[in-house]
Design a protein around this motif. Structure first.
Motif, PDB file in Angstrom:
ATOM      1  N   LEU A 130      16.896  14.146  -1.559  1.00 49.77           N
ATOM      2  CA  LEU A 130      16.167  14.591   0.397  1.00 49.77           C
ATOM      3  C   LEU A 130      14.733  14.692   0.152  1.00 49.77           C
ATOM      4  N   SER A 131      14.020  15.289  -0.714  1.00 46.40           N
ATOM      5  CA  SER A 131      12.585  15.665  -1.294  1.00 46.40           C
ATOM      6  C   SER A 131      11.788  14.108  -1.021  1.00 46.40           C
ATOM      7  N   GLN A 132      12.393  13.651  -2.643  1.00 48.82           N
ATOM      8  CA  GLN A 132      12.141  12.765  -3.077  1.00 48.82           C
ATOM      9  C   GLN A 132      12.270  11.927  -1.862  1.00 48.82           C
ATOM     10  N   THR A 133      13.100  11.113  -1.043  1.00 52.54           N
ATOM     11  CA  THR A 133      13.148   9.972  -0.559  1.00 52.54           C
ATOM     12  C   THR A 133      11.663  10.702   0.893  1.00 52.54           C
ATOM     13  N   LYS A 134      11.924  11.862   1.105  1.00 52.00           N
ATOM     14  CA  LYS A 134      10.747  12.454   2.311  1.00 52.00           C
ATOM     15  C   LYS A 134       9.418  11.724   1.643  1.00 52.00           C
ATOM     16  N   ASN A 135       9.269  12.421   0.394  1.00 50.82           N
ATOM     17  CA  ASN A 135       7.958  11.764  -0.535  1.00 50.82           C
ATOM     18  C   ASN A 135       7.628  10.653  -0.648  1.00 50.82           C
ATOM     19  N   SER A 136       8.493   9.430  -0.514  1.00 53.95           N
ATOM     20  CA  SER A 136       9.059   7.812  -0.562  1.00 53.95           C
ATOM     21  C   SER A 136       8.612   7.439   0.954  1.00 53.95           C
ATOM     22  N   ILE A 137       8.540   8.480   2.019  1.00 54.92           N
ATOM     23  CA  ILE A 137       8.346   7.402   3.298  1.00 54.92           C
ATOM     24  C   ILE A 137       7.199   8.227   3.191  1.00 54.92           C
ATOM     25  N   ARG A 138       6.340   9.271   3.423  1.00 53.98           N
ATOM     26  CA  ARG A 138       5.828   9.709   3.563  1.00 53.98           C
ATOM     27  C   ARG A 138       4.269   8.512   2.921  1.00 53.98           C
ATOM     28  N   ARG A 139       4.764   8.022   1.420  1.00 58.08           N
ATOM     29  CA  ARG A 139       3.783   6.708   0.671  1.00 58.08           C
ATOM     30  C   ARG A 139       3.658   5.915   1.112  1.00 58.08           C
ATOM     31  N   TYR A 140       5.109   5.606   1.905  1.00 57.76           N
ATOM     32  CA  TYR A 140       4.910   4.140   2.247  1.00 57.76           C
ATOM     33  C   TYR A 140       4.634   4.172   3.749  1.00 57.76           C
ATOM     34  N   TYR A 141       4.725   5.505   4.585  1.00 57.72           N
ATOM     35  CA  TYR A 141       3.923   5.066   5.745  1.00 57.72           C
ATOM     36  C   TYR A 141       2.403   4.829   5.720  1.00 57.72           C
ATOM     37  N   MET A 142       1.464   5.526   4.925  1.00 59.84           N
ATOM     38  CA  MET A 142       0.798   5.701   4.628  1.00 59.84           C
ATOM     39  C   MET A 142      -0.216   4.754   4.057  1.00 59.84           C
ATOM     40  N   SER A 143       0.633   3.852   3.267  1.00 60.64           N
ATOM     41  CA  SER A 143      -0.021   2.400   2.425  1.00 60.64           C
ATOM     42  C   SER A 143       0.375   1.577   4.190  1.00 60.64           C
ATOM     43  N   GLU A 144       1.338   1.998   4.493  1.00 59.75           N
ATOM     44  CA  GLU A 144       1.241   0.496   5.635  1.00 59.75           C
ATOM     45  C   GLU A 144      -0.001   1.129   6.395  1.00 59.75           C
ATOM     46  N   MET A 145      -0.097   1.869   6.719  1.00 58.72           N
ATOM     47  CA  MET A 145      -1.658   2.631   7.728  1.00 58.72           C
ATOM     48  C   MET A 145      -2.637   1.776   6.753  1.00 58.72           C
ATOM     49  N   ARG A 146      -3.298   1.839   5.804  1.00 57.91           N
ATOM     50  CA  ARG A 146      -3.902   1.644   4.908  1.00 57.91           C
ATOM     51  C   ARG A 146      -4.334   0.139   4.997  1.00 57.91           C
ATOM     52  N   LYS A 147      -2.833  -1.064   4.648  1.00 68.50           N
ATOM     53  CA  LYS A 147      -3.259  -1.526   4.893  1.00 68.50           C
ATOM     54  C   LYS A 147      -3.219  -2.582   6.353  1.00 68.50           C
ATOM     55  N   SER A 148      -2.621  -2.078   7.013  1.00 69.23           N
ATOM     56  CA  SER A 148      -3.561  -1.948   8.719  1.00 69.23           C
ATOM     57  C   SER A 148      -4.853  -1.862   9.255  1.00 69.23           C
ATOM     58  N   ALA A 149      -4.843  -0.693   8.848  1.00 72.31           N
ATOM     59  CA  ALA A 149      -6.467  -0.204   9.309  1.00 72.31           C
ATOM     60  C   ALA A 149      -7.203  -1.478   8.519  1.00 72.31           C
ATOM     61  N   LEU A 150      -7.337  -1.883   6.549  1.00 69.78           N
ATOM     62  CA  LEU A 150      -8.276  -2.768   5.908  1.00 69.78           C
ATOM     63  C   LEU A 150      -7.867  -4.050   7.039  1.00 69.78           C
ATOM     64  N   LYS A 151      -6.469  -4.767   7.099  1.00 65.87           N
ATOM     65  CA  LYS A 151      -6.158  -5.487   7.922  1.00 65.87           C
ATOM     66  C   LYS A 151      -7.571  -5.663   9.172  1.00 65.87           C
ATOM     67  N   ASP A 152      -7.890  -5.244   9.684  1.00 59.60           N
ATOM     68  CA  ASP A 152      -8.113  -4.343  11.415  1.00 59.60           C
ATOM     69  C   ASP A 152      -9.834  -4.446  10.893  1.00 59.60           C
ATOM     70  N   ASN A 153      -9.945  -4.040  10.489  1.00 66.11           N
ATOM     71  CA  ASN A 153     -11.184  -3.551   9.768  1.00 66.11           C
ATOM     72  C   ASN A 153     -11.863  -5.048   9.660  1.00 66.11           C
ATOM     73  N   ILE A 154     -11.779  -5.779   8.813  1.00 65.39           N
ATOM     74  CA  ILE A 154     -11.955  -7.016   8.242  1.00 65.39           C
ATOM     75  C   ILE A 154     -11.857  -7.988   9.174  1.00 65.39           C
TER      76      ILE A 154
END
Length: 251
Positions: free
Chosen positions: A46-70
């Motif tokens: 459960l702990s590992q999955t939560k960390n994975s979820i956090r990293r996954y969504y942070m990565s997706e948010m960074r990609k989206s923000a970078l794309k929107d900025n470009i």
């Protein structure tokens, strides 16, 4: 012993992972799968999955923000160009020449017939060089740039040999740099193509300029081409930015 009892389940979880591997796009799917199967969710997983979820969504948010900025920067750049100096509709004719604009390419072609049997083709590059010249009357600016266009002129009569003339088109003049006969059979890769134009007799040089003048290739064409190529440069830049924008939007 108490410590061993606490560590043993953790070691078991590490040594004996779930036998069924689920390919996941979203890490939370693993938890949902275990829950549906009626299995107890291991605290460590459960702990590992939560960390994975956090990293996954942070990565997706960074990609989206970078794309929107470009995309925002590209839209701003396109709008700036359109507001500052919008491209004009390019003419399709110049004097007796028809113009092939070659959209998306770095050159244009002009064609005409002369008399009964001559076919004239002029290929003009976009700006491909510049030379500095002194500039007076403007404080703080010591020199300006004289832009250059290369012209390749082909004059043919039927299916035979071609007279090819290389020229430099400056903002208000055309300068011949080379001329030679291009053989239709192309028997040699190292055929002699004549001296540099400036090495010819002065009277012969003047006569060859008159030869081009009679066919509509003159200083007025150089002035026209510089205006045309300047406008084409704007058009191609806006088109290129639009293509980049479409590509990024599709990803």
């Amino acid at each position: 012993m108490a410590v061993a009892r606490l560590i043993r389940p953790l070691r078991k979880a590490l040594i004996n992972p779930p036998q069924t591997l689920i390919p996941l796009q979203n890490p939370i799917s693993h938890l949902l799968y275990n829950s549906k199967m009626g299995e107890e969710i291991n605290p460590f997983l459960l702990s590992q999955t939560k960390n994975s979820i956090r990293r996954y969504y942070m990565s997706e948010m960074r990609k989206s923000a970078l794309k929107d900025n470009i995309l925002r920067l590209i839209r701003d750049e396109i709008q700036y160009e359109l507001d500052r100096s919008p491209p004009k509709q390019s003419p399709t004719k110049y004097e007796s020449f028809t113009i092939d604009d070659r959209p998306g390419e770095q050159w244009i072609r002009l064609k005409r017939k002369f008399r009964e049997n001559e076919e004239i083709k002029v290929e003009a590059t976009m700006f491909d060089g510049a030379v500095p010249i002194p500039k007076s009357g403007v404080p703080g600016i010591k020199e300006d740039m004289l832009l250059h266009i290369t012209l390749i002129i082909n004059i043919s009569k039927g299916d035979g040999d071609v007279l090819e003339i290389l020229c430099s088109a400056w903002p208000d003049s055309i300068e011949i740099t080379k001329l030679f006969i291009r053989r239709s059979n192309k028997t040699s890769l190292k055929a002699y193509d004549g001296p540099e134009f400036k090495e010819l007799d002065d009277e012969l040089q003047d006569t060859l300029y008159d030869f081009l003048e009679a066919r509509g290739i003159n200083d007025e064409m150089a002035i026209f081409l510089h205006e045309y190529i300047r406008n084409k440069g704007k058009t191609e830049f806006v088109r290129w930015m639009g293509n980049v924008k479409s590509y990024i939007e599709s990803k």
